[in-house]
Design an enzyme around this catalytic site. Structure first.
Site, short mmCIF file in Angstrom:
data_model
loop_
_atom_site.label_atom_id
_atom_site.label_comp_id
_atom_site.label_asym_id
_atom_site.label_seq_id
_atom_site.Cartn_x
_atom_site.Cartn_y
_atom_site.Cartn_z
N LYS A 1 31.38 38.57 40.69
CA LYS A 1 31.29 38.36 42.14
C LYS A 1 30.16 39.15 42.78
O LYS A 1 29.54 38.68 43.74
CB LYS A 1 32.63 38.67 42.82
CG LYS A 1 33.73 37.75 42.31
CD LYS A 1 34.80 37.45 43.30
CE LYS A 1 35.63 36.27 42.80
NZ LYS A 1 36.89 36.11 43.44
N LYS B 1 36.83 28.66 34.04
CA LYS B 1 38.22 28.47 34.51
C LYS B 1 38.23 27.65 35.80
O LYS B 1 37.24 27.69 36.57
CB LYS B 1 38.92 29.81 34.70
CG LYS B 1 38.39 30.61 35.85
CD LYS B 1 39.34 31.72 36.28
CE LYS B 1 38.75 32.39 37.52
NZ LYS B 1 39.55 33.28 38.26
N LYS C 1 39.43 28.46 42.77
CA LYS C 1 39.54 28.04 44.17
C LYS C 1 38.20 28.07 44.87
O LYS C 1 37.99 27.40 45.86
CB LYS C 1 40.48 29.01 44.92
CG LYS C 1 41.93 28.63 44.85
CD LYS C 1 42.77 29.63 45.65
CE LYS C 1 43.07 30.84 44.80
NZ LYS C 1 43.87 31.87 45.40
P1 TYM Z 1 44.22 34.42 42.48
O1 TYM Z 1 44.53 34.12 43.89
O2 TYM Z 1 42.81 34.24 42.03
O3 TYM Z 1 45.11 33.55 41.51
C1 TYM Z 1 46.53 33.52 41.61
C2 TYM Z 1 47.15 33.38 40.24
O4 TYM Z 1 46.69 32.20 39.58
C3 TYM Z 1 46.17 32.54 38.29
N1 TYM Z 1 45.05 31.63 37.99
C4 TYM Z 1 45.00 30.83 36.93
N2 TYM Z 1 45.86 30.62 35.91
C5 TYM Z 1 45.51 29.70 34.98
N3 TYM Z 1 44.35 28.99 35.03
C6 TYM Z 1 43.46 29.18 36.03
N4 TYM Z 1 42.34 28.47 36.06
C7 TYM Z 1 43.77 30.13 37.04
N5 TYM Z 1 43.12 30.55 38.15
C8 TYM Z 1 43.92 31.48 38.71
C9 TYM Z 1 45.69 33.98 38.43
O5 TYM Z 1 45.59 34.61 37.17
C10 TYM Z 1 46.76 34.55 39.30
O6 TYM Z 1 47.89 34.90 38.52
N6 TYM Z 1 43.86 39.40 42.21
C11 TYM Z 1 44.82 38.30 42.21
C12 TYM Z 1 45.87 38.42 43.30
C13 TYM Z 1 46.61 39.70 43.25
C14 TYM Z 1 47.61 40.09 42.30
C15 TYM Z 1 48.02 41.39 42.70
C16 TYM Z 1 48.18 39.48 41.19
C17 TYM Z 1 46.46 40.72 44.14
N7 TYM Z 1 47.32 41.73 43.80
C18 TYM Z 1 49.00 42.07 41.99
C19 TYM Z 1 49.15 40.18 40.48
C20 TYM Z 1 49.54 41.45 40.88
C21 TYM Z 1 44.05 37.00 42.46
O7 TYM Z 1 42.99 37.00 43.01
O8 TYM Z 1 44.71 35.88 42.08
#
Ligand code: TYM
Length: 336
Positions: A115, A198, A201
């Site tokens: 990023k 991957k 969003k």
């Molecule tokens: P975020 O918003 O990017 O994604 C949310 C969840 O979706 C999973 N994910 C995927 N799984 C499979 N294939 C994909 N292509 C894919 N893209 C996203 C992510 O692994 C995630 O589980 N930093 C985190 C949010 C967060 C968080 C936390 C998670 C903040 N604090 C504490 C766990 C614990 C995030 O940006 O997720």
């Protein structure tokens, strides 16, 4: 025996896509429904402001995502469902843990490297850099046993464990060491247009991801356009990079229908990718239909959404407060 704690979050930066659903939220709903866990699931709005958000659109988007939480099957009576910024303890612990995190280890985070690469040298904001410290606070403040996330978040979880260990060795046993929890085949759903990446969003190509609110036609069209390979063989070969597209489509189809890879291979043995892609699209559209129906029923009920958010924030705060108090005591802060 004490219930195990599950915790996870998602950024309300866009409508979640099926990677978020199959990789994360579906597991949250399943673990919630066993009734054997204490669950905390939240919208990571503090994390989302590492990228500039338009305030009005951001509020709306957070409400959309909260309604989707409920529509996807999360229930406020069974899990604490909340918005991260409503639970102030996250921010306070994040500052404290920042003093137990090392500059070098944060610089090595893959997500930060990816990023910050989009910015000129030295111009990535500090929030982007310290993002994993806030994530560590999110997890550690609930003494989470398991963190159900996709593979892309595994490195952040390892960092949370390191920070917890460092704090524990300085002040005595305080935080539990959380464990990664994922379903192997759906922990990384790939982009439909570039299967080496991957599904994300923030992808600027609208055909790269299928979003939870896409119409049936749109879903089927996106799968029909999905990039695969020239072999035209519906066969799962997990360690073959050239099959990344078909592997991911098979994982999605398997997650959507409950069929195993062997069964899918036989089903499409005599058929081409065209038939397979249509079947994947239809199976996903079938999963999305009831979620979208529920979403449309509840999204306009602002008072209901707000009361669910309040209930979740209170539950979360009640769990977080005593641990934060213990941390403050160990550090030697004067308490009023
Ligand atoms: P975020 O918003 O990017 O994604 C949310 C969840 O979706 C999973 N994910 C995927 N799984 C499979 N294939 C994909 N292509 C894919 N893209 C996203 C992510 O692994 C995630 O589980 N930093 C985190 C949010 C967060 C968080 C936390 C998670 C903040 N604090 C504490 C766990 C614990 C995030 O940006 O997720």
């Amino acid at each position: 025996m004490a219930k195990k704690t599950f915790l996870s979050g998602i950024q309300p930066t866009n409508i979640p896509h099926i990677g978020n659903y199959f990789g994360a939220v579906k597991n949250w709903v399943a673990s919630q429904n066993t009734g054997e866990m204490e669950s905390f699931y939240f919208l990571a709005d503090l994390h989302a402001i590492t990228v500039r958000q338009d305030p009005k659109a951001f509020k709306n988007q957070t409400l959309n995502c909260f309604a989707l939480f409920l529509a996807m099957g999360l229930e406020p009576e069974k899990s604490a469902l909340f918005v991260q910024s409503h639970v102030l303890e996250h921010s306070e612990l994040a500052w404290i843990l920042g003093c137990y995190a090392m500059f070098g280890e944060l610089s090595r985070m893959t997500q930060f490297k990816d990023k910050s690469g989009a910015h000129k040298e030295g111009e990535a904001n500090i929030g982007l850099f310290s993002y994993p410290v806030l994530q560590a606070a999110d997890i550690l403040i609930y003494n989470a046993d398991f963190v159900p996330v996709g593979k892309d978040q595994k490195q952040h979880l390892e960092l949370a464990r390191n920070i917890a260990q460092r704090f524990n060795s300085a002040h005595g046993e305080t935080f539990k060491l959380p464990e990664y929890y994922a379903t192997p085949n759906t922990a990384k759903i790939m982009s439909l247009s570039e299967p080496s990446k991957k599904m994300s969003k923030s992808d600027s190509n609208p055909n790269a991801a299928v979003y939870m609110l896409d119409s049936r036609d749109m879903v089927i069209k996106k799968f029909k356009r999905a990039v695969t390979d020239s072999e035209a063989l519906v066969e799962y070969r997990g360690d073959d990079e050239s099959k990344a597209g078909i592997n991911s489509l098979m994982s999605i189809y398997s997650a959507a229908t409950g069929k195993g890879f062997g069964e899918i291979q036989s089903e499409f043995a005599e058929k081409g990718y065209g038939d397979f892609k249509t079947a994947v699209g239809e199976s996903v559209a079938d999963i999305l239909a009831p979620i979208q129906k529920k979403y449309n029923e509840i999204r306009s009920d602002g008072a209901f959404l707000e009361s669910c958010m309040k209930q979740g924030a209170e539950k979360a705060s009640a769990k977080a407060r005593p641990l934060l108090h213990a941390v403050r005591e160990k550090i030697g802060f004067l308490q009023l």
